[in-house]
Write a protein that holds these residues in place. Structure first.
Motif, mmCIF file in Angstrom:
data_model
loop_
_atom_site.group_PDB
_atom_site.id
_atom_site.type_symbol
_atom_site.label_atom_id
_atom_site.label_comp_id
_atom_site.label_asym_id
_atom_site.label_seq_id
_atom_site.Cartn_x
_atom_site.Cartn_y
_atom_site.Cartn_z
ATOM 1 N N ASP A 39 0.866 -1.173 0.000
ATOM 2 C CA ASP A 39 0.000 0.000 0.000
ATOM 3 C C ASP A 39 0.908 1.230 0.000
ATOM 4 O O ASP A 39 1.514 1.556 1.018
ATOM 5 C CB ASP A 39 -0.900 -0.020 1.237
ATOM 6 C CG ASP A 39 -1.924 1.104 1.244
ATOM 7 O OD1 ASP A 39 -1.679 2.146 0.613
ATOM 8 O OD2 ASP A 39 -2.969 0.952 1.922
ATOM 9 N N ARG A 41 0.187 4.361 -0.219
ATOM 10 C CA ARG A 41 -0.303 5.479 0.596
ATOM 11 C C ARG A 41 0.048 5.283 2.064
ATOM 12 O O ARG A 41 0.449 6.224 2.753
ATOM 13 C CB ARG A 41 -1.818 5.622 0.438
ATOM 14 C CG ARG A 41 -2.268 5.977 -0.974
ATOM 15 C CD ARG A 41 -3.760 6.254 -1.021
ATOM 16 N NE ARG A 41 -4.527 5.151 -0.469
ATOM 17 C CZ ARG A 41 -5.849 5.180 -0.268
ATOM 18 N NH1 ARG A 41 -6.531 6.271 -0.562
ATOM 19 N NH2 ARG A 41 -6.481 4.127 0.204
ATOM 20 N N ARG A 57 0.179 -7.363 8.393
ATOM 21 C CA ARG A 57 0.659 -6.076 7.877
ATOM 22 C C ARG A 57 2.109 -5.898 8.301
ATOM 23 O O ARG A 57 2.431 -6.078 9.486
ATOM 24 C CB ARG A 57 -0.211 -4.950 8.435
ATOM 25 C CG ARG A 57 0.082 -3.553 7.893
ATOM 26 C CD ARG A 57 -0.920 -2.571 8.501
ATOM 27 N NE ARG A 57 -0.872 -1.259 7.882
ATOM 28 C CZ ARG A 57 -0.117 -0.241 8.324
ATOM 29 N NH1 ARG A 57 0.642 -0.422 9.398
ATOM 30 N NH2 ARG A 57 -0.138 0.925 7.716
ATOM 31 N N ILE A 79 -4.783 -3.646 -4.991
ATOM 32 C CA ILE A 79 -5.422 -2.391 -4.590
ATOM 33 C C ILE A 79 -5.977 -1.728 -5.838
ATOM 34 O O ILE A 79 -5.297 -1.649 -6.876
ATOM 35 C CB ILE A 79 -4.412 -1.467 -3.868
ATOM 36 C CG1 ILE A 79 -4.031 -2.087 -2.515
ATOM 37 C CG2 ILE A 79 -4.990 -0.068 -3.672
ATOM 38 C CD1 ILE A 79 -2.955 -1.345 -1.761
ATOM 39 N N GLY A 83 -8.037 2.997 -4.105
ATOM 40 C CA GLY A 83 -7.275 2.681 -2.912
ATOM 41 C C GLY A 83 -7.883 1.592 -2.049
ATOM 42 O O GLY A 83 -7.440 1.382 -0.917
ATOM 43 N N LEU A 85 -8.685 -2.284 -0.927
ATOM 44 C CA LEU A 85 -8.039 -3.587 -0.964
ATOM 45 C C LEU A 85 -8.997 -4.601 -1.571
ATOM 46 O O LEU A 85 -10.146 -4.730 -1.138
ATOM 47 C CB LEU A 85 -7.660 -4.008 0.457
ATOM 48 C CG LEU A 85 -6.779 -5.245 0.626
ATOM 49 C CD1 LEU A 85 -5.406 -5.023 0.015
ATOM 50 C CD2 LEU A 85 -6.648 -5.599 2.108
ATOM 51 N N HIS A 298 -1.167 0.541 -8.972
ATOM 52 C CA HIS A 298 -1.812 1.330 -7.918
ATOM 53 C C HIS A 298 -0.829 2.271 -7.218
ATOM 54 O O HIS A 298 -1.192 2.923 -6.237
ATOM 55 C CB HIS A 298 -2.420 0.375 -6.873
ATOM 56 C CG HIS A 298 -1.411 -0.494 -6.186
ATOM 57 N ND1 HIS A 298 -0.858 -1.596 -6.797
ATOM 58 C CD2 HIS A 298 -0.840 -0.438 -4.968
ATOM 59 C CE1 HIS A 298 -0.008 -2.180 -5.985
ATOM 60 N NE2 HIS A 298 0.032 -1.481 -4.864
#
Length: 302
Positions: A39, A41, A57, A79, A83, A85, A298
């Motif tokens: 991810d 972001r 994670r 993703i 944004g 999942l 992404h």
């Protein structure tokens, strides 16, 4: 003296991976890791432990923490352009997508009124289409089953933006597994684990696929099979296989192999510059620096 991690069959392999690079262990004591996605972001990796029925994670500086348990024996993830999942779940035989309240909504769970087999891996195309593979592996005990296959095929599907009904794109695979769309958006790669090869299709108007020829056949010593794979921004392929991660150029020539001490099932590009490969390898999670930029559609999701 420690052996180099890269087994280069062609000089071009050294342009992708530094032979002296180290495979850094980030986590251990899992059962069988899979489905990693970075991810950009959040600056963190999410990955699955299928038999462990959990998602984890990893965040640099903080390490590994539990993300979702139970996970319905989740496997591949990606993703989307918002944004969110997108996750393949074996136990529920569905593809789901995260919602703002932290829950998950169903993207697809049946085809023509029949339950899917066990969605395995997933990508999102530039037009928002969700493409996923639906083999039989998640029907086995400990991986989401035991359950019986109902559909007569093991297919590759597309869910169009705004739709909840999958469209069958290809039905002649024995074990469709990992998949990727190339940086141009015109070619779809899908591996067939049972046949140990990757096929390539040309994406036409309205997602009419043509071609489907074998792009590369992989064989070699060591444990592991063709499972998850990714492309870099030059179109080179990095696929799991016997003994580690195999490097294949845009023409289908095998360049080399990165040795991994356990069975590698999948991998994902990560870190801010997308030049690091995160590798899910059985009981461990690894990080490997590369000399290229990975193709992660992404990456620029705002």
């Amino acid at each position: 003296m420690q052996a180099e991690i890269l087994e280069a069959f062609e000089p071009e392999a050294r342009e992708l991976i530094d032979p002296s690079a180290g495979l850094e262990e980030l986590g251990q004591d899992f059962v069988f890791t899979e489905g990693p996605v970075w991810d950009f972001r959040a600056g963190a990796l999410v990955f699955s432990d299928i038999p462990g029925n959990a998602m984890y994670r990893y965040e640099p500086g903080a390490g590994v923490s539990e993300y979702r348990k139970p996970s319905n024996h989740s496997n591949g993830m990606t993703i989307d352009d918002a944004g969110r999942l997108v996750v393949c779940e074996h136990q529920t035989r569905r593809v789901v997508r995260s919602t703002p309240d932290g829950d998950f909504e169903i993207v697809a769970d049946q085809f023509l009124g029949q339950p899917l087999n066990a969605p395995n891996d997933v990508v999102v195309a530039e037009d928002g289409s969700i493409i996923f593979t639906d083999p039989h592996y998640g029907l086995g005990e400990g991986f989401g089953g035991p359950a019986e296959q109902v559909l007569p095929h093991r297919g590759v599907y597309r869910v169009a933006p705004g739709s909840s009904e999958p469209e069958l794109l290809v039905d002649d695979f024995d074990g469709p597994n990992g998949l990727a769309i190339d940086p141009s958006g015109t070619r779809l790669y899908v591996d067939d684990t049972e046949r140990a090869h990757i096929r390539v299709f040309t994406i036409g108007a309205d997602w009419r696929l043509t071609g489907g020829e074998v792009f590369v056949q992989i064989s070699g010593e060591g444990e592991g099979v063709l499972d998850g794979f990714k492309l870099d921004d030059q179109g080179n392929v990095y696929t799991t296989g016997p003994g580690g991660i195999w490097l294949v150029n845009q023409s289908g020539a095998v360049l080399g192999r990165v040795r991994v001490p356990e069975v590698a099932a999948n991998l994902a590009w990560g870190e801010p510059d997308a030049s690091t490969l995160f590798i899910t390898a059985s009981t461990r999670l690894h990080r490997l620096p590369t000399k290229v930029t990975g193709f992660a559609p992404h990456r620029h999701v705002s």
